[in-house]
Design an enzyme around this catalytic site. Structure first.
Site, PDB file in Angstrom:
ATOM      1  N   SER A 124       0.833  -1.202   0.000  1.00 49.11           N
ATOM      2  CA  SER A 124       0.000   0.000   0.000  1.00 49.11           C
ATOM      3  C   SER A 124       0.868   1.253   0.000  1.00 49.11           C
ATOM      4  O   SER A 124       1.969   1.254   0.534  1.00 49.11           O
ATOM      5  CB  SER A 124      -0.882   0.003   1.259  1.00 49.11           C
ATOM      6  OG  SER A 124      -1.462   1.270   1.461  1.00 49.11           O
ATOM      7  N   TYR A 148      -1.765  -0.496  10.787  1.00 47.58           N
ATOM      8  CA  TYR A 148      -2.043  -1.122   9.487  1.00 47.58           C
ATOM      9  C   TYR A 148      -0.860  -0.903   8.549  1.00 47.58           C
ATOM     10  O   TYR A 148      -0.329  -1.851   7.970  1.00 47.58           O
ATOM     11  CB  TYR A 148      -3.327  -0.543   8.865  1.00 47.58           C
ATOM     12  CG  TYR A 148      -3.397  -0.812   7.387  1.00 47.58           C
ATOM     13  CD1 TYR A 148      -3.128   0.189   6.464  1.00 47.58           C
ATOM     14  CD2 TYR A 148      -3.671  -2.095   6.914  1.00 47.58           C
ATOM     15  CE1 TYR A 148      -3.145  -0.065   5.108  1.00 47.58           C
ATOM     16  CE2 TYR A 148      -3.693  -2.358   5.559  1.00 47.58           C
ATOM     17  CZ  TYR A 148      -3.426  -1.342   4.663  1.00 47.58           C
ATOM     18  OH  TYR A 148      -3.428  -1.592   3.320  1.00 47.58           O
ATOM     19  N   LYS A 152       2.125  -3.576   6.713  1.00 50.87           N
ATOM     20  CA  LYS A 152       2.556  -3.626   5.308  1.00 50.87           C
ATOM     21  C   LYS A 152       4.061  -3.428   5.204  1.00 50.87           C
ATOM     22  O   LYS A 152       4.763  -4.114   4.474  1.00 50.87           O
ATOM     23  CB  LYS A 152       1.817  -2.570   4.487  1.00 50.87           C
ATOM     24  CG  LYS A 152       0.328  -2.823   4.332  1.00 50.87           C
ATOM     25  CD  LYS A 152       0.032  -4.147   3.626  1.00 50.87           C
ATOM     26  CE  LYS A 152      -1.445  -4.326   3.382  1.00 50.87           C
ATOM     27  NZ  LYS A 152      -1.747  -5.639   2.742  1.00 50.87           N
TER      28      LYS A 152
HETATM   29  C1  WQD Z   1      -9.253   9.967   0.718  1.00 51.73           C
HETATM   30  C2  WQD Z   1      -9.455  11.461   0.926  1.00 51.73           C
HETATM   31  C3  WQD Z   1      -9.737  12.056   3.238  1.00 51.73           C
HETATM   32  C4  WQD Z   1     -13.571   9.946   3.704  1.00 51.73           C
HETATM   33  C5  WQD Z   1      -6.746   4.946   2.787  1.00 51.73           C
HETATM   34  C6  WQD Z   1      -5.721   4.187   3.554  1.00 51.73           C
HETATM   35  C7  WQD Z   1      -4.735   3.558   2.612  1.00 51.73           C
HETATM   36  C8  WQD Z   1      -5.449   2.762   1.543  1.00 51.73           C
HETATM   37  C9  WQD Z   1      -6.482   3.605   0.826  1.00 51.73           C
HETATM   38  C10 WQD Z   1      -5.406   0.453   2.108  1.00 51.73           C
HETATM   39  C11 WQD Z   1      -8.688  11.999   2.124  1.00 51.73           C
HETATM   40  C12 WQD Z   1     -11.010  12.349   2.446  1.00 51.73           C
HETATM   41  C13 WQD Z   1     -12.391  10.463   3.192  1.00 51.73           C
HETATM   42  C14 WQD Z   1     -14.614  10.834   4.070  1.00 51.73           C
HETATM   43  C15 WQD Z   1     -13.259  12.692   3.384  1.00 51.73           C
HETATM   44  N1  WQD Z   1      -6.060   1.622   2.097  1.00 51.73           N
HETATM   45  N2  WQD Z   1     -12.245  11.809   3.032  1.00 51.73           N
HETATM   46  N3  WQD Z   1     -14.417  12.182   3.887  1.00 51.73           N
HETATM   47  O1  WQD Z   1      -6.943   7.916   3.555  1.00 51.73           O
HETATM   48  O2  WQD Z   1      -6.039   8.291   1.202  1.00 51.73           O
HETATM   49  O3  WQD Z   1      -6.127   6.000   2.115  1.00 51.73           O
HETATM   50  O4  WQD Z   1      -7.373   4.109   1.836  1.00 51.73           O
HETATM   51  O5  WQD Z   1      -4.351   0.181   1.633  1.00 51.73           O
HETATM   52  O6  WQD Z   1      -3.909   2.702   3.364  1.00 51.73           O
HETATM   53  O7  WQD Z   1      -5.011   5.122   4.353  1.00 51.73           O
HETATM   54  O8  WQD Z   1      -8.242   7.143   1.505  1.00 51.73           O
HETATM   55  O9  WQD Z   1     -10.603   7.295   0.896  1.00 51.73           O
HETATM   56  O10 WQD Z   1      -9.988   7.305   3.364  1.00 51.73           O
HETATM   57  O11 WQD Z   1      -9.500   9.306   1.957  1.00 51.73           O
HETATM   58  O12 WQD Z   1     -13.098  13.923   3.244  1.00 51.73           O
HETATM   59  O13 WQD Z   1     -15.715  10.424   4.552  1.00 51.73           O
HETATM   60  O14 WQD Z   1     -10.828  11.700   1.198  1.00 51.73           O
HETATM   61  O15 WQD Z   1      -9.470  13.107   4.175  1.00 51.73           O
HETATM   62  O16 WQD Z   1      -8.268  13.322   1.818  1.00 51.73           O
HETATM   63  P1  WQD Z   1      -6.802   7.457   2.154  1.00 51.73           P
HETATM   64  P2  WQD Z   1      -9.668   7.710   1.969  1.00 51.73           P
END
Ligand code: WQD
Length: 337
Positions: A124, A148, A152
């Site tokens: 990841s 998490y 990885k």
């Molecule tokens: C994306 C953007 C949030 C939800 C995560 C894990 C990573 C991988 C992918 C496994 C950010 C914003 C999110 C919401 C929001 N998983 N957001 N409101 O955090 O980049 O990555 O998922 O491997 O390990 O960390 O993805 O989709 O959670 O967030 O504003 O309800 O959307 O702040 O900027 P992230 P995400």
């Protein structure tokens, strides 16, 4: 000879199985269904028009894992099974280390005992921690900001040490950025249990009426519009990246990490706008405080995968939004329905 896919009933796993079957591979799935459902396997078979063999097996159950390898002639393993919620890992570190680390150690030791040494690992972008610059390349410093991500990071090191003990191992470490979208049929897609942690499933659940509004975690980042920027990649492109990595590990030996992203970042509000355009559905949102642990911007330089694997992402943000919406609108309650 078959390809074993652990976690094959999951969001990424289902799309990988569809691509493997379409490419003519024999596929064997093991999954403990902790974050997936057996129904997914039926849908994979319907899309592919071919059967696949699946076992409800937990990687922590070594005798059950051994039995699958005893029953099938496995030539390579695509290892996707694992707990993957950042927030949950902070609350339940022991469960995350045990499930992800011990489970992978058992899998690799069973492989070692049977001389199976070709391995594609689901890593990841989270292993980059807070990136010192973007776009991110594979040689950049690695760190983890949560249990998490630590699992990885540790497993990448475990796999490097396994190769060090036996250079015949051939291992690809696939560092996913942000997978979204769904198969064009709309019959498989992302179906998180409980409240979605990730952005796109939350957006689609608002759009389909399951949730009132999206909470946007902060609009005061140093980005185009103040909201977080990420590298969203279509899950089908990601799945095809696994097939390219499988072909690579069948030919090579060694351990190599590859970024699987598009090289293009989109902010939260840009994704919301793209989704509204693709779906024709408005997504009400409210700006709230930043989410702890979030970085401002993160997107990939995937040129290494392009050069070594002959792979690049082909689908754009409109495809991702349209396909996510088709899945959710056809399955308002996910697989539950
Ligand atoms: C994306 C953007 C949030 C939800 C995560 C894990 C990573 C991988 C992918 C496994 C950010 C914003 C999110 C919401 C929001 N998983 N957001 N409101 O955090 O980049 O990555 O998922 O491997 O390990 O960390 O993805 O989709 O959670 O967030 O504003 O309800 O959307 O702040 O900027 P992230 P995400």
């Amino acid at each position: 000879m078959a390809i074993l896919v652990t976690g094959g009933a999951g969001y990424i796993g289902a799309h990988v199985c569809v691509e493997l079957l379409a490419a003519g591979y024999e596929v064997v799935v093991i999954d403990n269904y902790s974050n997936s459902r057996e129904e997914v396997l039926r849908r994979i078979e319907r899309i592919a028009g071919k059967p696949l063999i699946a076992y409800r097996v937990d990687l922590l159950d070594r005798p059950a894992v051994e039995a699958v390898f005893e029953e099938h002639s496995i030539e390579a393993v695509i290892h996707l099974a694992g707990l993957k919620s950042v927030g949950e890992s902070v609350a339940m570190p022991i469960a995350y280390y045990h499930n992800n680390i011990t489970g992978t150690l058992i899998l690799c030791d069973v492989m070692r005992g049977r001389g199976i040494k070709r391995f594609v690992f689901s890593s990841s972008a989270t292993v980059y921690g807070v990136p010192e610059r973007i776009p991110i390349t594979e040689d950049m410093p690695l760190s983890a900001t949560n249990p998490y991500g630590q699992t990885k990071l540790m497993l990448e090191q475990v796999l490097r040490d396994i190769h060090g003990s036996d250079p015949q191992w051939s291992i690809a470490l696939l560092r996913y950025f942000n997978p979204i979208g769904a198969h064009e049929s709309g019959t498989i897609g992302e179906d998180p249990k409980g409240i979605p942690n990730n952005l796109m499933p939350y957006i689609t659940q608002v759009a389909v009426g399951r949730r009132a509004e999206l909470q946007v975690y902060g609009d005061d980042y140093e980005t185009v519009d103040g909201t977080g920027v990420r590298d969203y990649i279509h899950v089908v492109d990601l799945a095809r990246g696994h097939l390219a990595a499988l072909r690579y590990v069948m030919e090579a030996s060694g351990v190599e990490a590859f970024n699987l992203g598009t090289g293009r970042g989109y902010s939260v509000l840009e994704l919301v706008s793209a989704f509204e355009k693709a779906s024709g559905v408005r997504v009400p949102y409210r700006i709230v405080d930043r989410r702890p642990g979030d970085v401002a911007a993160c997107y990939a330089d995937s040129s290494k995968a392009e050069e070594a694997l002959g792979w690049r992402a082909e689908k754009g943000i409109d495809d991702m939004c349209r396909d996510s919406w088709r899945w959710q609108s056809q399955n308002p309650n996910g697989y539950e329905g």
